[in-house]
Motif scaffolding. Structure first.
Motif, PDB file in Angstrom:
ATOM      1  N   LYS A 178       3.008 -27.564  -0.724  1.00 32.96           N
ATOM      2  CA  LYS A 178       2.890 -27.362  -2.170  1.00 32.96           C
ATOM      3  C   LYS A 178       1.428 -27.233  -2.570  1.00 32.96           C
ATOM      4  O   LYS A 178       1.071 -26.378  -3.393  1.00 32.96           O
ATOM      5  N   LEU A 179       0.582 -28.093  -2.014  1.00 30.87           N
ATOM      6  CA  LEU A 179      -0.834 -28.079  -2.376  1.00 30.87           C
ATOM      7  C   LEU A 179      -1.457 -26.712  -2.092  1.00 30.87           C
ATOM      8  O   LEU A 179      -2.210 -26.177  -2.918  1.00 30.87           O
ATOM      9  N   ARG A 180      -1.130 -26.119  -0.942  1.00 32.31           N
ATOM     10  CA  ARG A 180      -1.665 -24.792  -0.605  1.00 32.31           C
ATOM     11  C   ARG A 180      -1.257 -23.760  -1.655  1.00 32.31           C
ATOM     12  O   ARG A 180      -2.067 -22.933  -2.074  1.00 32.31           O
ATOM     13  N   GLU A 181       0.022 -23.809  -2.072  1.00 33.32           N
ATOM     14  CA  GLU A 181       0.516 -22.842  -3.046  1.00 33.32           C
ATOM     15  C   GLU A 181      -0.156 -23.032  -4.412  1.00 33.32           C
ATOM     16  O   GLU A 181      -0.513 -22.059  -5.081  1.00 33.32           O
ATOM     17  N   VAL A 222      -7.488 -28.045  -7.932  1.00 33.81           N
ATOM     18  CA  VAL A 222      -6.265 -28.844  -7.799  1.00 33.81           C
ATOM     19  C   VAL A 222      -6.451 -29.828  -6.649  1.00 33.81           C
ATOM     20  O   VAL A 222      -6.698 -29.429  -5.510  1.00 33.81           O
ATOM     21  N   ALA A 223      -6.338 -31.116  -6.966  1.00 29.54           N
ATOM     22  CA  ALA A 223      -6.509 -32.151  -5.951  1.00 29.54           C
ATOM     23  C   ALA A 223      -5.230 -32.971  -5.844  1.00 29.54           C
ATOM     24  O   ALA A 223      -4.596 -33.269  -6.860  1.00 29.54           O
ATOM     25  N   LYS A 271       5.679 -14.782  -0.308  1.00 31.41           N
ATOM     26  CA  LYS A 271       6.415 -15.910  -0.865  1.00 31.41           C
ATOM     27  C   LYS A 271       5.913 -16.250  -2.264  1.00 31.41           C
ATOM     28  O   LYS A 271       6.708 -16.424  -3.191  1.00 31.41           O
ATOM     29  N   ASN A 272       4.603 -16.353  -2.428  1.00 27.93           N
ATOM     30  CA  ASN A 272       4.046 -16.710  -3.732  1.00 27.93           C
ATOM     31  C   ASN A 272       4.409 -15.700  -4.807  1.00 27.93           C
ATOM     32  O   ASN A 272       4.525 -16.040  -5.982  1.00 27.93           O
ATOM     33  N   ALA A 273       4.598 -14.447  -4.411  1.00 25.51           N
ATOM     34  CA  ALA A 273       4.879 -13.388  -5.385  1.00 25.51           C
ATOM     35  C   ALA A 273       6.304 -13.457  -5.924  1.00 25.51           C
ATOM     36  O   ALA A 273       6.578 -12.948  -7.015  1.00 25.51           O
ATOM     37  N   ARG A 274       7.224 -14.081  -5.172  1.00 31.53           N
ATOM     38  CA  ARG A 274       8.625 -14.044  -5.622  1.00 31.53           C
ATOM     39  C   ARG A 274       9.332 -15.391  -5.613  1.00 31.53           C
ATOM     40  O   ARG A 274      10.443 -15.489  -6.116  1.00 31.53           O
TER      41      ARG A 274
END
Length: 202
Positions: free
Chosen positions: A17-20, A32-33, A179-182
């Motif tokens: 989640k953190l990466r996204e 974002v931390a 993945k992030n796009a959809r």
């Protein structure tokens, strides 16, 4: 003049989640931390809806850090199981269950089911303070199907078993950009990014 970077606490220590979140908000100048960086422990998630759990987590992280905080509550909802696992997606096979155990139980429960339709749901909540009376709320839904055989090495959670019909691939076979796009979270994050800009002037 360059704007100072804004800090936002993510009410999670999930690395996926953190990466996204970082990929989506870094271009906006938002750092974002994870809450663990501040010594924040996980909040209770006793509620039956994604919205209530996300709000509880965001308020908890903000109260512990004194910073604006964001939380998501997300999971997979399967038609044949009446929407389960839903808010219990991460704990489907038990409190300390890992992804493999959760996936095994899901596939087992769907044996003989006529429908494999499912969707990922994500509700994102952001608060400026623990008492913020106007939390920002964004939702995202990603439609798909559950398959018995896992495919792909990417993603996390139920991604290896979540088939995206129009692509003919599972979520775990997609690149991070695809993945992030959809995805449910990608869609909710895009809405949240606009809300942060419009409502918080970030």
């Amino acid at each position: 003049m360059e704007q100072p970077q804004k800090k936002l606490v993510l009410a999670s220590d999930n690395k996926g989640k953190l990466r996204e979140f970082q990929a989506m908000f870094s271009p906006l100048g938002v750092d974002v931390a994870p809450q663990g960086a501040f010594g924040v422990t996980s909040a209770e998630e006793p509620f039956r809806t994604f919205l209530e759990n996300a709000l509880a987590k965001a308020r908890h992280a903000s109260a512990q850090t004194g910073l604006p905080a964001m939380a998501d509550d997300s999971g997979i909802c399967v038609d044949a199981l009446g929407g389960a696992p839903g808010v219990w997606s991460a704990r489907f096979a038990g409190e300390d269950a890992d992804d493999a155990a959760n996936n095994r139980l899901l596939v087992e429960k769907l044996q003989g089911a006529a429908s494999r339709r499912a969707h990922y749901m994500c509700v994102l909540v952001a608060v400026r303070s623990p008492e913020d009376p106007e939390p920002l709320v964004a939702e995202g839904v990603w439609q798909g199907e559950v398959v018995d055989q896992p495919k792909g090495e990417g993603g996390f959670g139920y991604d290896p078993h979540f088939l995206v019909p129009e692509l003919g691939r599972t979520a775990a076979e997609l690149t991070a950009e695809e993945k992030n796009a959809r995805s449910h979270r990608g869609r909710a994050l895009a809405v949240m990014a606009k809300l942060l800009k419009d409502r918080w002037q970030w």
